[in-house]
Write a protein that holds these residues in place. Structure first.
Motif, PDB file in Angstrom:
ATOM      1  N   VAL A 284      -8.063   2.195 -10.339  1.00 40.48           N
ATOM      2  CA  VAL A 284      -8.474   1.977  -9.204  1.00 40.48           C
ATOM      3  C   VAL A 284      -7.634   1.752  -8.056  1.00 40.48           C
ATOM      4  O   VAL A 284      -7.414   2.101  -7.062  1.00 40.48           O
ATOM      5  N   SER A 285      -6.568   0.989  -8.395  1.00 39.48           N
ATOM      6  CA  SER A 285      -5.525   0.489  -7.563  1.00 39.48           C
ATOM      7  C   SER A 285      -4.720   1.663  -7.321  1.00 39.48           C
ATOM      8  O   SER A 285      -4.196   1.710  -6.106  1.00 39.48           O
ATOM      9  N   LEU A 286      -4.240   2.380  -8.283  1.00 41.22           N
ATOM     10  CA  LEU A 286      -3.510   3.727  -8.001  1.00 41.22           C
ATOM     11  C   LEU A 286      -4.175   4.752  -7.035  1.00 41.22           C
ATOM     12  O   LEU A 286      -3.803   5.341  -6.220  1.00 41.22           O
ATOM     13  N   LEU A 287      -5.544   4.613  -7.283  1.00 45.35           N
ATOM     14  CA  LEU A 287      -6.537   5.792  -6.562  1.00 45.35           C
ATOM     15  C   LEU A 287      -6.222   5.246  -5.120  1.00 45.35           C
ATOM     16  O   LEU A 287      -6.244   5.965  -4.273  1.00 45.35           O
ATOM     17  N   ILE A 288      -6.557   4.026  -4.658  1.00 45.48           N
ATOM     18  CA  ILE A 288      -6.552   3.755  -3.441  1.00 45.48           C
ATOM     19  C   ILE A 288      -5.055   3.809  -2.740  1.00 45.48           C
ATOM     20  O   ILE A 288      -5.081   4.186  -1.824  1.00 45.48           O
ATOM     21  N   GLY A 289      -3.928   3.406  -3.521  1.00 43.62           N
ATOM     22  CA  GLY A 289      -2.765   3.485  -2.804  1.00 43.62           C
ATOM     23  C   GLY A 289      -2.497   5.061  -2.704  1.00 43.62           C
ATOM     24  O   GLY A 289      -1.844   5.418  -1.551  1.00 43.62           O
ATOM     25  N   ILE A 290      -2.736   6.125  -3.558  1.00 46.62           N
ATOM     26  CA  ILE A 290      -2.362   7.532  -3.467  1.00 46.62           C
ATOM     27  C   ILE A 290      -3.207   7.963  -2.230  1.00 46.62           C
ATOM     28  O   ILE A 290      -2.688   8.539  -1.449  1.00 46.62           O
ATOM     29  N   LYS A 291      -4.296   7.473  -2.019  1.00 47.25           N
ATOM     30  CA  LYS A 291      -5.175   7.758  -0.799  1.00 47.25           C
ATOM     31  C   LYS A 291      -4.586   7.189   0.247  1.00 47.25           C
ATOM     32  O   LYS A 291      -4.562   8.121   1.559  1.00 47.25           O
ATOM     33  N   ALA A 292      -4.029   5.922   0.610  1.00 52.33           N
ATOM     34  CA  ALA A 292      -3.444   5.517   1.616  1.00 52.33           C
ATOM     35  C   ALA A 292      -2.160   6.285   1.835  1.00 52.33           C
ATOM     36  O   ALA A 292      -1.908   6.586   3.021  1.00 52.33           O
ATOM     37  N   CYS A 293      -1.261   6.672   0.828  1.00 52.66           N
ATOM     38  CA  CYS A 293      -0.168   7.581   1.282  1.00 52.66           C
ATOM     39  C   CYS A 293      -0.328   8.920   1.538  1.00 52.66           C
ATOM     40  O   CYS A 293       0.329   9.336   2.841  1.00 52.66           O
ATOM     41  N   GLY A 294      -1.681   9.457   1.076  1.00 55.52           N
ATOM     42  CA  GLY A 294      -2.075  10.843   1.547  1.00 55.52           C
ATOM     43  C   GLY A 294      -2.500  10.798   3.172  1.00 55.52           C
ATOM     44  O   GLY A 294      -2.055  11.513   3.872  1.00 55.52           O
ATOM     45  N   LYS A 295      -3.220   9.453   3.450  1.00 56.63           N
ATOM     46  CA  LYS A 295      -3.623   9.545   5.155  1.00 56.63           C
ATOM     47  C   LYS A 295      -2.585   9.255   6.006  1.00 56.63           C
ATOM     48  O   LYS A 295      -2.529   9.649   7.259  1.00 56.63           O
ATOM     49  N   SER A 296      -1.351   8.446   5.389  1.00 57.44           N
ATOM     50  CA  SER A 296      -0.406   7.764   6.221  1.00 57.44           C
ATOM     51  C   SER A 296       0.828   8.762   6.217  1.00 57.44           C
ATOM     52  O   SER A 296       1.715   8.716   7.135  1.00 57.44           O
ATOM     53  N   GLY A 297       0.987   9.582   5.374  1.00 59.14           N
ATOM     54  CA  GLY A 297       2.079  10.697   5.087  1.00 59.14           C
ATOM     55  C   GLY A 297       3.308  10.112   4.462  1.00 59.14           C
ATOM     56  O   GLY A 297       4.343  10.491   4.616  1.00 59.14           O
ATOM     57  N   TYR A 298       2.902   8.988   3.714  1.00 56.24           N
ATOM     58  CA  TYR A 298       4.006   8.411   3.176  1.00 56.24           C
ATOM     59  C   TYR A 298       4.346   8.857   1.760  1.00 56.24           C
ATOM     60  O   TYR A 298       3.873   8.573   0.632  1.00 56.24           O
ATOM     61  N   LEU A 299       4.972   9.944   1.542  1.00 59.05           N
ATOM     62  CA  LEU A 299       5.146  11.053   0.605  1.00 59.05           C
ATOM     63  C   LEU A 299       5.947  10.393  -0.722  1.00 59.05           C
ATOM     64  O   LEU A 299       5.603  10.518  -1.702  1.00 59.05           O
ATOM     65  N   ASN A 322      -7.217  14.642  -8.347  1.00 59.44           N
ATOM     66  CA  ASN A 322      -7.614  15.062  -6.990  1.00 59.44           C
ATOM     67  C   ASN A 322      -7.018  14.527  -6.104  1.00 59.44           C
ATOM     68  O   ASN A 322      -6.546  15.164  -5.193  1.00 59.44           O
ATOM     69  N   SER A 323      -6.736  13.206  -6.032  1.00 59.96           N
ATOM     70  CA  SER A 323      -5.983  12.362  -4.901  1.00 59.96           C
ATOM     71  C   SER A 323      -4.686  12.794  -4.859  1.00 59.96           C
ATOM     72  O   SER A 323      -4.057  12.948  -3.525  1.00 59.96           O
ATOM     73  N   LEU A 324      -4.029  13.170  -6.046  1.00 55.69           N
ATOM     74  CA  LEU A 324      -2.569  13.556  -6.026  1.00 55.69           C
ATOM     75  C   LEU A 324      -2.614  14.971  -5.331  1.00 55.69           C
ATOM     76  O   LEU A 324      -1.547  15.220  -4.554  1.00 55.69           O
ATOM     77  N   ILE A 325      -3.411  15.990  -5.609  1.00 52.58           N
ATOM     78  CA  ILE A 325      -3.476  17.360  -4.916  1.00 52.58           C
ATOM     79  C   ILE A 325      -3.480  17.140  -3.411  1.00 52.58           C
ATOM     80  O   ILE A 325      -3.006  17.910  -2.627  1.00 52.58           O
ATOM     81  N   THR A 326      -4.392  16.151  -3.189  1.00 49.77           N
ATOM     82  CA  THR A 326      -4.572  16.030  -1.452  1.00 49.77           C
ATOM     83  C   THR A 326      -3.272  15.426  -0.958  1.00 49.77           C
ATOM     84  O   THR A 326      -2.763  15.832  -0.049  1.00 49.77           O
ATOM     85  N   LEU A 327      -2.566  14.617  -1.744  1.00 48.57           N
ATOM     86  CA  LEU A 327      -1.408  13.862  -1.226  1.00 48.57           C
ATOM     87  C   LEU A 327      -0.369  14.950  -1.213  1.00 48.57           C
ATOM     88  O   LEU A 327       0.115  15.006   0.151  1.00 48.57           O
TER      89      LEU A 327
END
Length: 666
Positions: A284-299, A322-327
């Motif tokens: 869950v932590s990683l999912l939240i972090g990956i989504k935050a990076c995808g929305k903010s552009g912190y690749l 799925n979150s990594l694909i979006t990232l």
């Protein structure tokens, strides 16, 4: 031969034999009372317990008819409200899904019932999410004089939180304190959760402070409540006070920051969780972090989290993939996104949708179309999200052939009942200038919201049918549908294309006074475009000078173009200076200014402009649509000039595309 034995019944003993036997018997036996017949055992038959056992068996075997017969027998014997029969009756009907019958059985007991049958009914309503029925059952229970217990209040308080019924929750709070059920931990946590969901964080904190003992649920509820309300200081302060903060509490704070758009805070929390003093990270932590990076552009940070997911064996979880694909899609690394997708052993609909959304984000129409066909060919059935993604993409680029294919797919698979799909079809046909098809879909809609009206208003406006757009807008107001800022952009744009100056001015004045929508820069851009199209250059200049925003480059380019057409070099030169000061990357703006100077025969200014600017003209492209497909043609300047001379006015002013793109999120 020996004589046959005689039966015992036929043997008679003489008096001497009886006396001899008596002398052999011990004295204790001789003085004992004569033997008597033992009394029959007391009857163990109890109608209530028997009916209860039969009802239990009927519930286990889902036997409706026998259970109803037992219910009838219980009513006949006057045992319908018996403490051992009524709970079994309620459980029987609830297990068979006949909740109204269970409620009728419980209510017929009136005040004779205890809390347990009512609790069964309330628990069933709560499990089905029927929160209003939970409150109604509780009110009926109290009205009949049945006292609630500590098992009643958690479900009722949760219903109050879901319905935001803080008044009812406070009444229950007072009743709990009078009955001393506030000593139960579940009741305490339910009270805190109710106040948090109702947004009454002060009352929640008061109840929380009064708790003598707090568990993990208590801390998590308060921390997540402050995080959801955006009170990050309070949430983090409380997080530091948690005796042993578990990973659920940290995830709650991180999820609240993600929801509020505080992506930097999410990454900071994840860094703290991963250090030696933190609880570590889970999926869950990683999912939240990956989504935050995808929305903010912190690749870069997102790729680090990808490495952590691989080391912890979370990289095979569907939600993480799925979150990594979006990232990677948002980071414009479609090759990595597609590689992750191809590495999935079983691709779910969500995985297909994630990659499709990535192609849509990159404006790769043909790749998205091929992937959509591959998805259907592989046997995966697209859902509403899939079709919506494709429709929005083809509407943005006007690919009518793909849009018609999607419409046929919707009709064949009977997906047309979704309001979102209907709105997308109206929008797609409107942007493709197929107003007849768009209006047919609009007229067949059972419920028309502001999105459908806005798409149709914009479509007719682009076709210079501003009067029809105004009629639709008036119909929208008559149906009590409040317009938003996007609707106002559409109707003002329609007035601009149709030359309806008076109507446009009236609607612009009504925006804040009547509809409560504060004008944005897009609305001022529409008014500038309206004045420029009608040659009211002075009014356009005043609008730009007096508006509370900095003018956009597209807005100034519109004014320069209008001055070029109407030969007003004075206003055009002022707008050109402001446009040059912005130093935009659009070569068309500088070419427009140059043409204005050439038209006014201001050769020194034109020569200085062209010599001082190092510009590279972007190669022009044209989309040629055939019956089956869309072809992308790159052309040189000569060919493009030839085509430009052949094309009539198609309402492509320099600000129009930017204005609509800003308003509609394109």
């Amino acid at each position: 031969m020996r004589p046959p034995p005689t039966s015992a019944a036929g043997v008679s003993l003489s008096k001497q034999q009886l006396l001899r036997i008596r002398r052999c018997i011990p004295p204790v036996w001789r003085n004992a009372a004569p033997a008597q017949e033992p009394p029959p055992p007391a009857s163990s038959f109890s109608p209530a317990s028997s009916l209860s056992s039969i009802l239990y068996s009927c519930t286990a075997h889902r036997a409706l008819r026998p259970g109803e017969q037992v219910h009838a027998r219980a009513v006949t014997l006057g045992l319908g409200a018996h403490p051992s029969v009524l709970p079994k009756l309620a459980s029987f009907y609830i297990a068979l899904g006949d909740v109204p019958a269970a409620r009728a059985a419980v209510e017929q007991a009136a005040g004779k019932a205890r809390a347990f049958p009512w609790n069964l009914l309330i628990w069933r309503y709560a499990s089905d999410g029927l929160w209003k029925d939970v409150i109604m059952a509780y009110d009926k229970m109290v009205a009949l004089g049945v006292g609630a217990d500590r098992f009643t209040y958690p479900s009722v308080l949760r219903a109050c939180g879901e319905l935001r019924e803080v008044t009812v929750g406070r009444q229950i709070n007072q009743l709990i304190r009078r009955t001393r059920y506030d000593l139960d931990m579940y009741v305490w946590n339910a009270l805190v959760g109710m106040y948090v969901k109702c947004g009454e964080l002060g009352d929640a904190q008061k109840v929380f402070d009064e708790m003598s003992v707090r568990d993990v649920v208590s801390w998590n509820t308060m921390v997540s409540g402050y995080a959801s309300a955006g009170m990050w200081g309070k949430a983090f302060e409380l997080l530091q006070r948690v005796p042993v903060a578990n990973i659920v509490t940290w995830n709650a704070v991180a999820a609240g920051n993600l929801k509020a758009g505080n992506y930097d805070e999410v990454i900071r929390l994840l860094s703290q969780m991963r250090n030696g003093h933190g609880p570590g990270v889970d999926s869950v932590s990683l999912l939240i972090g990956i989504k935050a990076c995808g929305k903010s552009g912190y690749l870069r940070v997102g790729r680090e989290l990808h490495g952590v997911a691989v080391r912890l064996y979370f990289d095979r979880l569907e939600c993480v993939v799925n979150s990594l694909i979006t990232l990677y899609s948002r980071g414009r690394m479609m090759s990595c996104a597609e590689l992750l997708f191809r590495m999935c052993s079983v691709c779910s609909v969500a995985a297909w949708n994630s990659l499709l959304a990535g192609f849509a984000f990159m404006d790769q129409v043909e790749e998205a179309s091929l992937l959509f066909r591959e998805m259907i060919g592989s046997g995966v059935c697209p859902n509403d999200v899939t079709v919506l993604t494709m429709l929005s993409l083809v509407a943005r680029f006007g690919h009518l052939c793909h849009g018609r294919e999607l419409h046929c797919y919707i009709l064949r698979h009977r997906l047309g009942g979704s309001r979102l799909l209907q709105n997308s079809l109206v929008d797609m046909y409107s942007k493709s200038r197929r107003m007849r098809a768009s209006r047919i879909i609009f007229d067949r809609m059972e419920y028309r919201d502001k999105h459908a009206y806005t798409s149709l208003i914009l479509g007719y406006g682009m076709q210079r049918e501003g009067s029809v757009s105004l009629e639709l807008f008036d119909g929208m107001i008559a149906n009590n549908i409040e317009p938003d800022h996007v609707t106002m952009v559409a109707v003002l744009s329609a007035c601009s294309h149709s030359g309806l100056v008076t109507q446009g001015q009236l609607l612009f004045a009504k925006m804040y006074a009547v509809f409560g929508t504060a004008p944005r820069v897009e609305h001022f851009s529409c008014m500038v475009d309206l004045y420029c199209r009608e040659g009211l250059l002075k009014m356009a200049e005043e609008m730009i000078d007096k508006m509370p925003f900095q003018p956009t480059a597209a807005m100034l380019a519109t004014l320069v173009e209008a001055c070029l057409i109407h030969g007003n070099t004075e206003i055009g030169e002022q707008a050109a200076k402001k446009l040059l000061a912005m130093r935009t990357n659009n070569p068309g703006h500088y070419k427009l200014i140059s043409n204005m100077y050439i038209s006014a025969k201001c050769w020194p200014e034109q020569h200085f402009l062209m010599s001082s600017m190092e510009l590279t003209m972007i190669p022009s492209h044209s989309l040629l649509e055939s019956y089956h497909d869309v072809c992308l043609l790159e052309q040189d300047d000569g060919a493009h000039r030839y085509l430009s001379d052949r094309i009539t006015d198609t309402d492509s002013s320099s600000s129009e595309e930017v204005k609509c793109s800003e308003a509609f999120g394109g």
